[in-house]
Design a protein around this motif. Structure first.
Motif, mmCIF file in Angstrom:
data_model
loop_
_atom_site.group_PDB
_atom_site.id
_atom_site.type_symbol
_atom_site.label_atom_id
_atom_site.label_comp_id
_atom_site.label_asym_id
_atom_site.label_seq_id
_atom_site.Cartn_x
_atom_site.Cartn_y
_atom_site.Cartn_z
ATOM 1 N N ASP A 128 0.826 -1.253 -0.027
ATOM 2 C CA ASP A 128 0.006 -0.040 -0.019
ATOM 3 C C ASP A 128 0.754 1.382 -0.029
ATOM 4 O O ASP A 128 0.571 2.210 -0.813
ATOM 5 C CB ASP A 128 -0.921 0.030 1.255
ATOM 6 C CG ASP A 128 -2.039 -0.831 1.083
ATOM 7 O OD1 ASP A 128 -2.945 -1.115 2.091
ATOM 8 O OD2 ASP A 128 -2.223 -1.469 -0.125
ATOM 9 N N HIS A 129 2.052 1.188 0.766
ATOM 10 C CA HIS A 129 2.915 2.405 0.818
ATOM 11 C C HIS A 129 3.532 2.766 -0.594
ATOM 12 O O HIS A 129 3.578 3.796 -0.875
ATOM 13 C CB HIS A 129 3.808 2.201 1.942
ATOM 14 C CG HIS A 129 3.303 2.139 3.226
ATOM 15 N ND1 HIS A 129 4.158 1.909 4.443
ATOM 16 C CD2 HIS A 129 2.073 2.198 3.529
ATOM 17 C CE1 HIS A 129 3.344 2.104 5.589
ATOM 18 N NE2 HIS A 129 1.899 2.105 5.277
ATOM 19 N N LEU A 130 3.940 1.544 -1.171
ATOM 20 C CA LEU A 130 4.690 1.638 -2.244
ATOM 21 C C LEU A 130 3.598 2.235 -3.575
ATOM 22 O O LEU A 130 3.821 3.016 -4.166
ATOM 23 C CB LEU A 130 5.202 0.462 -2.855
ATOM 24 C CG LEU A 130 6.505 -0.156 -1.939
ATOM 25 C CD1 LEU A 130 6.802 -1.376 -2.339
ATOM 26 C CD2 LEU A 130 7.703 0.938 -1.968
ATOM 27 N N LYS A 131 2.160 1.631 -3.319
ATOM 28 C CA LYS A 131 1.147 1.926 -4.523
ATOM 29 C C LYS A 131 1.139 3.432 -4.289
ATOM 30 O O LYS A 131 0.770 4.311 -5.142
ATOM 31 C CB LYS A 131 0.103 1.268 -4.208
ATOM 32 C CG LYS A 131 -1.198 1.463 -5.150
ATOM 33 C CD LYS A 131 -2.260 0.556 -4.807
ATOM 34 C CE LYS A 131 -3.608 0.962 -5.641
ATOM 35 N NZ LYS A 131 -4.631 0.348 -5.011
ATOM 36 N N ALA A 132 1.050 3.925 -3.003
ATOM 37 C CA ALA A 132 0.585 5.585 -2.903
ATOM 38 C C ALA A 132 1.836 6.082 -3.248
ATOM 39 O O ALA A 132 1.531 7.477 -3.786
ATOM 40 C CB ALA A 132 0.506 5.730 -1.257
ATOM 41 N N ALA A 133 3.125 5.661 -3.101
ATOM 42 C CA ALA A 133 4.302 6.445 -3.451
ATOM 43 C C ALA A 133 4.270 6.582 -5.072
ATOM 44 O O ALA A 133 4.645 7.702 -5.780
ATOM 45 C CB ALA A 133 5.582 5.933 -2.892
ATOM 46 N N LYS A 134 3.780 5.562 -5.699
ATOM 47 C CA LYS A 134 3.790 5.722 -7.281
ATOM 48 C C LYS A 134 2.785 6.532 -7.746
ATOM 49 O O LYS A 134 3.155 7.202 -8.516
ATOM 50 C CB LYS A 134 3.610 4.080 -7.906
ATOM 51 C CG LYS A 134 3.629 4.159 -9.237
ATOM 52 C CD LYS A 134 3.455 2.618 -9.792
ATOM 53 C CE LYS A 134 2.181 2.234 -9.957
ATOM 54 N NZ LYS A 134 1.978 0.927 -10.521
ATOM 55 N N LYS A 135 1.779 6.481 -6.970
ATOM 56 C CA LYS A 135 0.466 7.385 -7.516
ATOM 57 C C LYS A 135 1.040 8.855 -7.335
ATOM 58 O O LYS A 135 0.784 9.624 -8.156
ATOM 59 C CB LYS A 135 -0.718 7.154 -6.688
ATOM 60 C CG LYS A 135 -1.865 8.080 -6.969
ATOM 61 C CD LYS A 135 -3.116 7.309 -6.058
ATOM 62 C CE LYS A 135 -4.244 8.482 -6.055
ATOM 63 N NZ LYS A 135 -4.786 9.034 -7.259
ATOM 64 N N SER A 136 1.802 9.081 -6.345
ATOM 65 C CA SER A 136 2.405 10.546 -6.067
ATOM 66 C C SER A 136 3.417 11.050 -7.145
ATOM 67 O O SER A 136 3.259 12.044 -7.625
ATOM 68 C CB SER A 136 2.866 10.585 -4.801
ATOM 69 O OG SER A 136 3.262 11.977 -4.423
ATOM 70 N N ALA A 137 4.131 9.752 -7.425
ATOM 71 C CA ALA A 137 5.016 10.164 -8.385
ATOM 72 C C ALA A 137 4.393 10.472 -9.903
ATOM 73 O O ALA A 137 4.882 11.084 -10.753
ATOM 74 C CB ALA A 137 6.044 9.046 -8.766
ATOM 75 N N ILE A 138 3.266 9.570 -10.070
ATOM 76 C CA ILE A 138 2.494 9.748 -11.532
ATOM 77 C C ILE A 138 2.073 11.162 -11.459
ATOM 78 O O ILE A 138 2.267 11.899 -12.432
ATOM 79 C CB ILE A 138 1.564 8.578 -11.606
ATOM 80 C CG1 ILE A 138 2.067 7.285 -11.928
ATOM 81 C CG2 ILE A 138 0.607 9.225 -12.764
ATOM 82 C CD1 ILE A 138 1.346 6.044 -11.707
ATOM 83 N N GLU A 139 1.448 11.462 -10.426
ATOM 84 C CA GLU A 139 0.758 12.917 -10.377
ATOM 85 C C GLU A 139 1.579 14.141 -10.093
ATOM 86 O O GLU A 139 1.232 15.131 -10.568
ATOM 87 C CB GLU A 139 -0.305 12.715 -9.157
ATOM 88 C CG GLU A 139 -1.517 11.988 -9.306
ATOM 89 C CD GLU A 139 -2.732 12.219 -8.343
ATOM 90 O OE1 GLU A 139 -3.577 11.290 -8.471
ATOM 91 O OE2 GLU A 139 -2.576 13.315 -7.791
ATOM 92 N N SER A 140 2.856 13.664 -9.856
ATOM 93 C CA SER A 140 3.762 15.107 -9.714
ATOM 94 C C SER A 140 4.471 15.251 -11.075
ATOM 95 O O SER A 140 5.077 16.378 -11.162
ATOM 96 C CB SER A 140 4.740 14.457 -8.495
ATOM 97 O OG SER A 140 5.718 13.669 -9.028
#
Ligand code: GLC
Length: 750
Positions: free
Chosen positions: A373-385
């Motif tokens: 879950d943590h890695l998934k959120a970090a990937k989402k943040s990197a995508i949106e950034s």
């Protein structure tokens, strides 16, 4: 009840009885009980123990720290790294010191603890406060599992000069965006229940004006007049304090000659008296003694006195208050009231965090680091950034692409990709773009990798020609360039914002081939990439994306994700334009749209032949990329802007709306932005200011009405004379895709 709880319960009962403290607390609120406990404990403390609470030390070793902790001379420790160490230190404080006051353990958890999220500047580019809050929550869950209950974040310094390395650590140039992101980060760290063992006290920093360091040079002086302080630099701190931030950190800069660590106006008049802040103020590293270096204090005795009297509660590592506090009291240079104020603020935070009931960390609980879950959120943040700055149609990469050449020093740089201010993230967990591309393409596509340069500053051009040859045998070139993580962050300023090393030469050579060049930049700041924008078929900008940056960028490049990031700072054409930002004030001679520039001015032109207006002969009047800009893989059309009324009173709320249509062939997310201009004021006003934004995702052909509620009170500012209010008059509003474009609609505030 485990023994330490018993110890504390007995001690607390003794404390209560010894000072008539047998009050019936059953009718008290939670806050009242905390105040009662603070007062009761304070009444039992010696001066030495009080000064001890005001003293923060950096971790060295348990043995070295034990005597001071036992003697009650330490209130907090920073830079511990594991629960076992934290518990060992805590056992000394809770079981061996006279009053059993637990330590507050702290660490810089700036954009993730183990799971590293994009640097804050990248998180600002998401324009997604909810996602930023989620990232902070994850950082708190990971960090608190090692006993860290206080972090020195969020940094909400407004930064408008990319030469300043610490622009990386904040959310950009805009007070509104930074306010929302700072408040979201505070909520993510602290949650609604501070006694939750995963709650981590936030520390809003660096109070205040640090980002306005003259010349973009870190630690340099600032000269911010009070009105600009209040209208631009203070709002993000107030938003974070209003979100419940438990602590505030003083900044290194002197503003108008007064160092923040000795600045009564900001620490007492504003923070306490105007805002009602009741957490505690900690200095930045060694900043009390720093007053001596500033030439603001003569010695440690003087520095301690000036810090305490200005409103500092806790001193980070320089020890001047502990060493000089007793003499300052004897000499009546400080009052016991000031000491009691500081210690009460500190104890209040410790009680609020539940440290007296739960000082220890469970060392046996399963690891919470790097969970899916943590890695998934970090990937989402990197995508949106990630921000798509240019795309001639080469992106997303077509299924027909069969031969991909991956080049550049950031393509497979797991440490650099995490960005600045990473103490606990482990590069072994970073997934780089190269690794992700290989994983995702499998054997369907031939991926050839040539770093060409070993690191971003590498000036060895000898491998460029081989890359050019390889490019001729590829369907697309993916070049990953930018900055090593060291090149941004504290004390890492640059006077030149071009790509360092031979990166420019590499891209220029590759750009001359017939193979489309896709340039992906990973950096801690906006860079002057005008040439690279011209040479590349597409440019994707990623402010150091963190652990999951590779999969994020690969999915964006391949079209499994769609870019939605927007620039949280203005990109200059040339470094000489810095500081540069969209919310400039209305100047007397604004530039025209088509000014004659340097090489187009006829030789021998007379001095005033091209007019007298505000622009550079070489760089012109515009930025390279404006604030709020970002492309997607589709296109959007903005309808007319509608306003609920063209004449409003100060107590009214305006509704402004437009219809947004996805006019492209794929889904996309637009960040719809509302800007307002106060056309005439008792002082000059910015040409526009961001007042609202919203991420809107639409399917191809889909339309949606986007409405913003804008209370007229949100148009208040610090006027002349210094009063915070809305001034009646003419206003304009835009609903647009960025700060540069759009058709204004007018309204009047009566
Ligand atoms: C540093 C930084 C500050 C940080 C502190 C503790 O010098 O200025 O942001 O939180 O020291 O590491």
């Amino acid at each position: 009840m485990t023994n330490y709880k018993l110890v504390f319960a007995i001690t607390f009962a003794a404390l209560l009885s010894s000072c008539g403290g047998n009050k019936n607390t059953s009718s008290m609120t939670k806050e009242e009980i905390i105040e009662y406990r603070v007062d009761t404990l304070l009444s039992q403390m010696t001066l030495e123990e009080k000064l001890g609470q005001m003293n923060q030390l950096s971790f060295s070793s348990i043995e070295a720290l034990q005597p001071a902790i036992e003697a009650g001379k330490v209130g907090s420790i920073l830079n511990t790294e594991d629960a076992k160490t934290v518990n060992a230190l805590q056992h000394i404080a809770v079981e061996k010191s006279r009053l059993h006051i637990p330590l507050l353990m702290s660490r810089d958890v700036i954009h993730g603890f183990k799971t590293i999220f994009p640097i804050p500047l990248g998180q600002g580019a998401t324009f997604d406060p909810a996602l930023v809050q989620k990232g902070a929550r994850i950082a708190a869950v990971e960090a608190s599992s090692t006993g860290i209950r206080w972090t020195f974040s969020p940094m909400v310094d407004i930064a408008r000069d990319a030469r300043w390395g610490r622009m990386a650590e904040g959310y950009g140039e805009d007070p509104y965006l930074t306010s929302l992101m700072g408040a979201a980060t505070v909520r993510g760290y602290q949650t609604a229940d501070l006694s939750d063992p995963t709650a981590m006290a936030a520390c809003v920093k660096h109070f205040v004006g640090y980002g306005a360091a003259e010349s973009g040079l870190d630690y340099n002086s600032t000269f911010i007049p009070e009105r600009q302080l209040r209208n631009v630099y203070l709002p993000s701190f107030k938003a974070s304090v209003d979100a419940g931030a438990l602590t505030v950190m003083t900044s290194f800069n002197d503003n108008d000659g007064v160092p923040s660590t000795g600045n009564t106006f900001i620490l007492k008049d504003i923070l306490r008296n105007e805002w009602g802040f009741n957490g505690f103020v900690v200095t930045d590293w060694g900043s009390t003694s720093g007053l001596i270096v500033h030439g603001f204090a003569t010695d440690a005795y003087d520095a301690a006195m000036k810090s305490i009297n200005a409103g500092v509660d806790m001193e980070m590592v320089s020890g001047a208050i502990l060493a000089n506090g007793a003499k300052l009291i004897d000499d009546k240079r400080i009052s016991m009231g000031e000491i009691d104020r500081a210690v009460s603020n500190i104890l209040r935070v410790k009680f609020s965090l539940g440290l007296f009931e739960n000082p220890y960390t469970d060392e046996t609980s399963p690891s919470v680091m790097y969970t899916p879950d943590h890695l998934k959120a970090a990937k989402k943040s990197a995508i949106e950034s990630a921000i798509l700055l240019k795309n001639d149609g080469v992106l997303p990469l077509k299924k027909s692409v069969k031969r991909v050449l991956v080049v550049g020093p950031l393509a497979d740089a797991p440490y650099e990709q995490m960005g600045t201010w990473v103490f606990d993230g482990e590069k072994e967990h970073t997934i780089t773009p190269l690794a992700a591309l290989k994983e995702m393409y499998g054997d369907r596509v031939k991926v050839t990798y040539m770093s060409v340069l070993d690191y971003s500053r590498d000036r060895n051009t000898s491998k460029i020609s081989a890359a050019v040859s390889a490019a001729r045998r590829a369907d697309v070139i993916l070049a990953f360039v930018g900055e090593e993580s060291f090149l941004s962050g504290e004390a890492h300023c640059l006077a030149d914002l071009n790509l360092v090393g031979a990166q420019k030469e590499m891209l220029r050579a590759l750009g001359k081939t017939a193979t489309p060049l896709v340039t992906v930049v990973m950096a801690g700041r906006p860079l002057t990439i005008g040439d690279e924008l011209a040479e590349s078929a597409a440019v994707l900008y990623s402010f150091h994306p963190g652990t999951m940056g590779g999969p994020a960028l690969a999915e964006l490049l391949m079209g499994d994700a769609s870019p939605s990031g927007r620039t949280p700072v203005t990109f200059p054409r040339m470094v000489g334009q810095e500081p540069i930002y969209y919310a400039r004030h209305q100047v007397e001679r604004p530039a025209n749209e088509n000014e004659v520039l340097l090489y187009d001015i006829p030789v021998g032109s007379s001095q005033t032949s091209t007019g007298c207006r505000s622009f550079y002969l070489d760089a012109g009047k515009d930025a390279l990329v404006p604030f709020g800009f970002g492309l997607t893989y589709t296109t959007f059309k903005y309808g007319e802007v509608h306003i609920s009324s063209s004449e409003v009173g100060v107590k009214d709320t305006l509704t402004l709306s437009t219809t947004l249509t996805n006019t492209g062939k794929v889904a996309g997310t637009e960040v719809v932005q509302l800007y307002v201009q106060d056309c005439v004021g008792s002082v000059t006003r910015p040409m526009k200011e961001l007042k609202r934004f919203r991420r809107v995702t639409l399917q191809p052909g889909e339309s949606q009405k986007v409405s913003f509620q804008l209370p007229v009170s949100d148009l208040a500012y610090w006027t002349y004379p210094m009063v915070y209010k809305v001034e009646p008059g003419d206003f304009k509003a835009w609903i647009s895709p960025n700060s540069k474009v759009g058709t204004p609609i007018s309204f009047v505030v009566k």
